[in-house]
Write a protein that holds these residues in place. Structure first.
Motif, PDB file in Angstrom:
ATOM      1  N   ASN A  82      77.559 -98.891  57.662  1.00 38.91           N
ATOM      2  CA  ASN A  82      76.258 -99.229  58.549  1.00 38.91           C
ATOM      3  C   ASN A  82      76.271-100.231  59.282  1.00 38.91           C
ATOM      4  OD1 ASN A  82      74.524 -97.524  56.923  1.00 38.91           O
ATOM      5  ND2 ASN A  82      74.473 -98.758  55.279  1.00 38.91           N
TER       6      ASN A  82
ATOM      7  N   TYR B  83      71.100 -98.929  49.178  1.00 40.78           N
ATOM      8  CA  TYR B  83      70.695 -97.799  49.834  1.00 40.78           C
ATOM      9  C   TYR B  83      72.018 -97.265  50.755  1.00 40.78           C
ATOM     10  CZ  TYR B  83      69.048 -95.288  54.399  1.00 40.78           C
ATOM     11  OH  TYR B  83      69.146 -94.411  55.435  1.00 40.78           O
ATOM     12  N   GLU B  84      72.112 -95.858  50.917  1.00 37.76           N
ATOM     13  CA  GLU B  84      73.111 -95.438  51.755  1.00 37.76           C
ATOM     14  C   GLU B  84      72.483 -94.334  52.719  1.00 37.76           C
ATOM     15  OE1 GLU B  84      77.583 -94.104  50.296  1.00 37.76           O
ATOM     16  OE2 GLU B  84      75.957 -92.411  50.153  1.00 37.76           O
ATOM     17  N   GLY B  85      72.821 -94.249  53.931  1.00 35.58           N
ATOM     18  CA  GLY B  85      72.399 -93.121  54.617  1.00 35.58           C
ATOM     19  C   GLY B  85      72.465 -91.820  54.103  1.00 35.58           C
ATOM     20  N   PRO B  86      71.504 -90.805  54.246  1.00 35.43           N
ATOM     21  CA  PRO B  86      71.827 -89.491  53.798  1.00 35.43           C
ATOM     22  C   PRO B  86      72.891 -88.992  54.492  1.00 35.43           C
ATOM     23  CG  PRO B  86      69.937 -89.577  55.036  1.00 35.43           C
ATOM     24  CD  PRO B  86      70.220 -90.930  55.044  1.00 35.43           C
ATOM     25  N   VAL B  87      73.525 -88.056  53.710  1.00 36.53           N
ATOM     26  CA  VAL B  87      74.712 -87.241  54.345  1.00 36.53           C
ATOM     27  C   VAL B  87      74.849 -85.804  53.869  1.00 36.53           C
ATOM     28  CG1 VAL B  87      77.159 -87.170  54.549  1.00 36.53           C
ATOM     29  CG2 VAL B  87      76.252 -89.253  54.368  1.00 36.53           C
TER      30      VAL B  87
ATOM     31  N   ARG C  97      80.778 -87.977  63.715  1.00 37.94           N
ATOM     32  CA  ARG C  97      80.368 -89.432  63.710  1.00 37.94           C
ATOM     33  C   ARG C  97      81.177 -90.209  64.181  1.00 37.94           C
ATOM     34  NH1 ARG C  97      77.533 -93.265  60.410  1.00 37.94           N
ATOM     35  NH2 ARG C  97      76.241 -91.370  59.306  1.00 37.94           N
TER      36      ARG C  97
ATOM     37  N   ARG D 108      76.306 -90.225  66.767  1.00 40.18           N
ATOM     38  CA  ARG D 108      76.682 -88.777  66.587  1.00 40.18           C
ATOM     39  C   ARG D 108      77.161 -88.226  67.861  1.00 40.18           C
ATOM     40  NH1 ARG D 108      77.861 -86.673  61.793  1.00 40.18           N
ATOM     41  NH2 ARG D 108      76.189 -88.149  60.906  1.00 40.18           N
TER      42      ARG D 108
ATOM     43  N   ASN E 209      76.512 -96.990  65.149  1.00 41.85           N
ATOM     44  CA  ASN E 209      76.970 -95.553  64.714  1.00 41.85           C
ATOM     45  C   ASN E 209      76.339 -94.745  65.803  1.00 41.85           C
ATOM     46  OD1 ASN E 209      78.394 -95.426  62.036  1.00 41.85           O
ATOM     47  ND2 ASN E 209      76.554 -96.797  61.462  1.00 41.85           N
TER      48      ASN E 209
ATOM     49  N   HIS F  74      81.046 -90.971  49.216  1.00 39.54           N
ATOM     50  CA  HIS F  74      80.703 -89.915  50.260  1.00 39.54           C
ATOM     51  C   HIS F  74      81.480 -90.453  51.475  1.00 39.54           C
ATOM     52  CE1 HIS F  74      78.128 -86.954  48.379  1.00 39.54           C
ATOM     53  NE2 HIS F  74      77.837 -88.248  47.296  1.00 39.54           N
TER      54      HIS F  74
ATOM     55  N   GLU G 146      83.282 -89.572  55.442  1.00 34.73           N
ATOM     56  CA  GLU G 146      83.062 -88.567  56.597  1.00 34.73           C
ATOM     57  C   GLU G 146      84.276 -88.707  57.482  1.00 34.73           C
ATOM     58  OE1 GLU G 146      78.941 -88.589  57.873  1.00 34.73           O
ATOM     59  OE2 GLU G 146      79.410 -87.203  59.520  1.00 34.73           O
TER      60      GLU G 146
END
Lengths: 452, 351, 80
Positions: free
Chosen positions: A388, A6-10, A331, A325, A323, A361, A363
């Motif tokens: 994460n 899994y990787e968080g949606p970006v 981020r 925002r 994490n 991916h 950021e």
């Protein structure tokens, strides 16, 4: 069936000026091992954050630097700069390699003695030496580098009734075309103060002027500035011999050689802009050799390099706490280490690598430390894969100054381990405990109790 | 017609930003394509997704994004090798000042992989830097405006004892302000310091006619080509809008003197200010081809093609003549493309 | 949570908003979520699908989901 990683949606807006993720992909490789030891295992065993030092890298750096000078100049001596890193295990690595000790306080002086460095192989620098410390240094035949006239006169007084003259040098400051000019330490060359100090010492008949010292700055990127410095010291040495009949035994060019860290605001990374130690060796050695000394009268060349010998041997391992925002959409990643233990993040953009696999991916993000302080920023803007909670990172080139300038502020200081030549780990400084922190505290009787 | 099979070569070029203040890439490509000695494939190397050259498929076969110079030489090398595996690059021509240091650093390693470059050395690059230019001129007997490198605004007072007004106050990397009073100079100092950091360069003001020379040195002290040009008209950014080739042996001599003194290798541009008493002051030395380089091709000295030949290791004879009175006029042109093209280059770094 | 009607999505992870002219790129999970939203699946359905197929716990997904939705909203891709 095993599940997908899994990787968080970006989602990322494609701007004309956007650093494409492709361009950054090659910049970040995961760093899962240091000297063959798994980052994951070290954190599991010693906790996070954790400082890790590589004995192999320290010795390699020392040997490479020594070789750079020795292949160009016949008489070279290194003196380990205690303020850069004075953990005993670290100091002893350099002493085993042949380094003397260079200290700038009574505390460091006693540390060097306790480590077993003979008194006559300790260089005592700095503006703050007490009368007791000076007496002790005289007794031990240490090399005392005089910083100001008050110290010079104090030494002459202390030497009044001694049979053996104390060995001294003066620190000289000078214009090497470098800005800022460090003119707060020592005696100035251009306005004649340095020469004045030399003549006073020789005229006193009480002190043995054996050396001349300078230290023109820190994180110097200009080898030619050392050539200017060496040439000015040579001038003074030459005149000392010919006009005062006082030959100078050694020239101490100090340190200030950079590591490959990237200074804040620099456009190109340090690894591409920092001159090689060979270039400094060439500038210094060729200047002294071609100055005109007879071959058998060439002074010993002393170097007090610290950062260049240890910075890239030090790593800081850490973990992601959370994490968020920020209000402007950026981020933010909160790490479990901050400026309290990574003091150098005030002036370097430290390279930081994830310690586990990731996709391409990435950021732009801010890396914060864990302190409840607005200034606790490890990187103001860094392009990293999305990390994460619990993910681990490796901060590179942290060996110099961090483990002496770190603060016990809000949190306690973590374990420091050294990986030896065989890949074995050793704790060289235990993480601090509440008991240790309170050891020096005393609470008056009337403040021992309260009711809430 | 019996056509002899021409050698196929692949040349990678940066600086595809043919915009209002253009990079030289497209002009360099046109010069190379004009040369009939080879069958050339052009690979574009870009930093930003909207560099027009990326979308000019008739002259640029394929474009790859490369990491920004600030990512360092290792990241650049790795990316170029990755592209090389796809395209078998024979020659790379970098065209941006900011990327040169990295390319020079890795040029030996690229050579080992069969990729040729023809670049100045790091020492040459540094010697012509603004901060070192005056000493450089003194050393090689070249006329350069006197300057002082200063770190404090107070130093301006001693500077104006040395130079008469007006003086030119210059930032470390970019921008220059002409100051007529001490107050203006101080203001400029603070502005430029805030923007570009220290030091600040203060230069003697030279009045005269601006002339540019595009030239190519072979690295052994020989001048392969030198073409002087005067701008006929400039844009509001001070960039050439149109320019004309000049006949003036003293300017050619100057370029030759520069090349023989420095053993310059590669293309470069001299920005000259010629005073009324005919003294050519070197104002700046750009260590790469200028954006107007295609004029040299038009005038009969194809510098980009000559550079490619040298990068391939071929012998190149110096050009001896060029057409005087050739004019270039820069024009803009709206290229139409689709969102998919933009998305592809942005996301995959290839188009 | 509904995607604006005219948003163009592609399986390779591109999004184009014709009314603003903005382009976006998505990672694999981001693209999957958007495609399912385009098929008018509910948040619960999409989340359930991801929990089934990916190695992720519910609370982390929930947190990332909220973050992702706020990003979509900031970029003007959602109906109000």
């Amino acid at each position: 069936m095993s599940k997908l990683k899994y990787e968080g949606p970006v989602i990322k807006k494609m701007n004309a000026g956007l650093m494409n993720k492709f361009g950054t992909r090659t910049e970040y490789q995961p760093v899962k091992h240091i000297e063959g030891v798994a980052v994951k295992d070290m954190i599991a065993k010693y906790g996070s954050p954790l400082f890790v030092l590589s004995e192999r890298q320290m010795r390699n750096n020392y040997q490479a630097a020594l070789r750079a000078f020795k292949t160009r100049y016949p008489k070279v001596q290194f003196a380990w700069s205690y303020k850069t890193h004075y953990n005993n295990a670290v100091c002893n690595v350099y002493h085993q390699e042949g380094s003397w000790a260079e200290v700038v306080s009574g505390f460091e002086y006693h540390k060097a003695l306790k480590n077993g460095v003979p008194g006559n192989k300790i260089i005592f620098n700095g503006p703050d030496k007490s009368i007791d410390e000076l007496n002790e240094a005289i007794k031990n035949d240490s090399l005392i580098h005089i910083d100001h006239f008050d110290e010079l006169y104090a030494l002459i007084e202390l030497s009044d009734n001694l049979s053996k003259k104390p060995r001294v040098a003066i620190r000289v400051n000078m214009d090497t075309g470098i800005y800022p000019m460090w003119d707060r330490f020592g005696f100035n060359y251009e306005n004649g103060t340095a020469w004045n100090a030399i003549t006073k010492i020789v005229a006193s008949g009480k002190l043995n002027l054996v050396g001349l010292h300078c230290h023109i700055g820190t994180y110097m990127l200009a080898p030619w500035a050392y050539a200017i410095a060496a040439s000015k010291l040579c001038d003074l040495a030459w005149h000392s011999k010919n006009q005062l009949n006082n030959p100078i035994q050694y020239l101490d060019l100090g340190g200030g050689f950079p590591s490959a860290n990237t200074l804040k605001g620099a456009y190109l990374p340090g690894s591409d802009t920092v001159p090689h130690i060979e270039e400094f060796a060439e500038a210094i050695s060729s200047t002294i050799i071609s100055y005109g000394f007879k071959p058998d009268e060439l002074p010993l060349l002393i170097l007090e390099s610290g950062r260049a010998l240890i910075d890239d041997a030090g790593y800081l391992l850490g973990s992601v706490l959370a994490n968020k925002r920020l209000s402007d959409g950026r981020r933010a990643t909160i790490m479990d280490f901050g400026v309290n233990i990574l003091f150098t993040s005030f002036w370097y953009d430290h390279k930081i690598s994830p310690a586990q696999d990731f996709t391409h991916h990435s950021e732009d993000q801010v890396l914060y430390g864990p302190l409840c302080m607005n200034i606790d920023v490890v990187r103001e803007s860094v392009n990293l894969p999305v990390l994460n909670k619990g993910d681990q990172v490796v901060v590179h080139k942290v060996g110099a100054y961090n483990m002496t300038q770190w603060m016990q502020f809000i949190a306690m200081r973590p374990n420091v381990i050294m990986i030896d030549m065989k890949g074995e780990n050793h704790v060289i400084r235990q993480k601090e405990t509440l008991q240790y922190m309170e050891m020096l505290e005393e609470t008056p009787q009337h403040l021992k109790d309260f009711k809430l | 017609m019996n056509e002899v099979a021409k050698r196929k070569i692949c040349v990678a070029v940066t600086g595809l930003n043919a915009i209002d203040s253009p990079g030289p890439g497209i002009a360099v490509i046109r010069g190379i394509l004009d040369c009939t000695a080879w069958d050339v494939k052009i690979i574009g190397l870009s930093y930003e997704s909207l560099e027009p050259g990326i979308y000019m498929h008739d002259i640029v076969t394929k474009t790859y994004q490369i990491p920004y110079p600030s990512a360092g030489s290792e990241a650049l090398y790795n990316r170029l090798i990755q592209i090389h595996e796809q395209e078998q690059i024979d020659v790379i021509i970098p065209n941006f000042d900011a990327e040169l240091q990295n390319f020079i650093k890795i040029s030996k390693d690229l050579k080992k992989e069969g990729i040729g470059t023809f670049l100045p050395s790091l020492a040459q690059l540094e010697a012509r830097d603004k901060v070192n230019l005056y000493n450089f001129g003194k050393q090689h007997n070249l006329l350069v405006p006197a300057d002082r490198i200063i770190y404090k605004a107070e130093d301006l007072k001693s500077v104006i004892e040395q130079f008469d007004f007006p003086i030119v106050v210059k930032g470390k990397y970019y921008e220059a302000v002409v100051a007529y009073t001490l107050e203006q100079a101080q203001k400029a100092f603070h502005k430029l310091q805030a923007k570009w950091g220290l030091p600040i360069i203060v230069q003697q003001f030279i009045n005269g006619t601006e002339i540019n020379i595009a030239a190519l040195g072979d690295g052994k002290g020989n001048t392969i080509s030198a073409v002087p040009m005067r701008k006929l008209y400039i844009t509001d950014k001070g960039k050439a809008w149109a320019g004309i080739t000049l006949e003036d042996q003293s300017l050619i001599d100057l370029a030759q003197h520069f090349i023989s003194a420095t053993k310059w290798s590669g293309g470069f541009e001299l920005e000259i200010m010629r005073t009324t008493d005919n003294k050519p002051y070197i104002m700046e030395i750009n260590p790469r081809f200028p954006a107007w380089i295609y004029l040299t091709t038009g005038a009969g000295q194809n510098q980009p093609a000559a550079l490619v030949k040298m990068a391939l290791g071929e012998e190149v004879k110096p050009y001896t003549t060029y057409e005087v009175g050739k004019i270039f006029i820069r024009y803009s042109w709206d290229l139409i493309t689709n969102i998919e093209e933009f998305q592809k280059i942005s996301a995959f770094g290839e188009l | 949570m509904k995607l604006k009607k005219n948003i163009a999505t592609s399986e390779s992870g591109f999004v184009f908003n014709p009314s603003s002219g903005d382009s976006f790129s998505l990672n694999t999970i981001g693209a999957e979520i958007l495609l399912q939203m385009k098929e008018s699946k509910s948040s619960e359905e999409i989340k359930k699908d991801i929990l089934n197929r990916y190695d992720v716990d519910k609370s982390l997904l929930e947190k990332d989901w909220d973050d992702f939705m706020s990003q979509l909203r900031d970029n003007n891709l959602l109906e109000f």
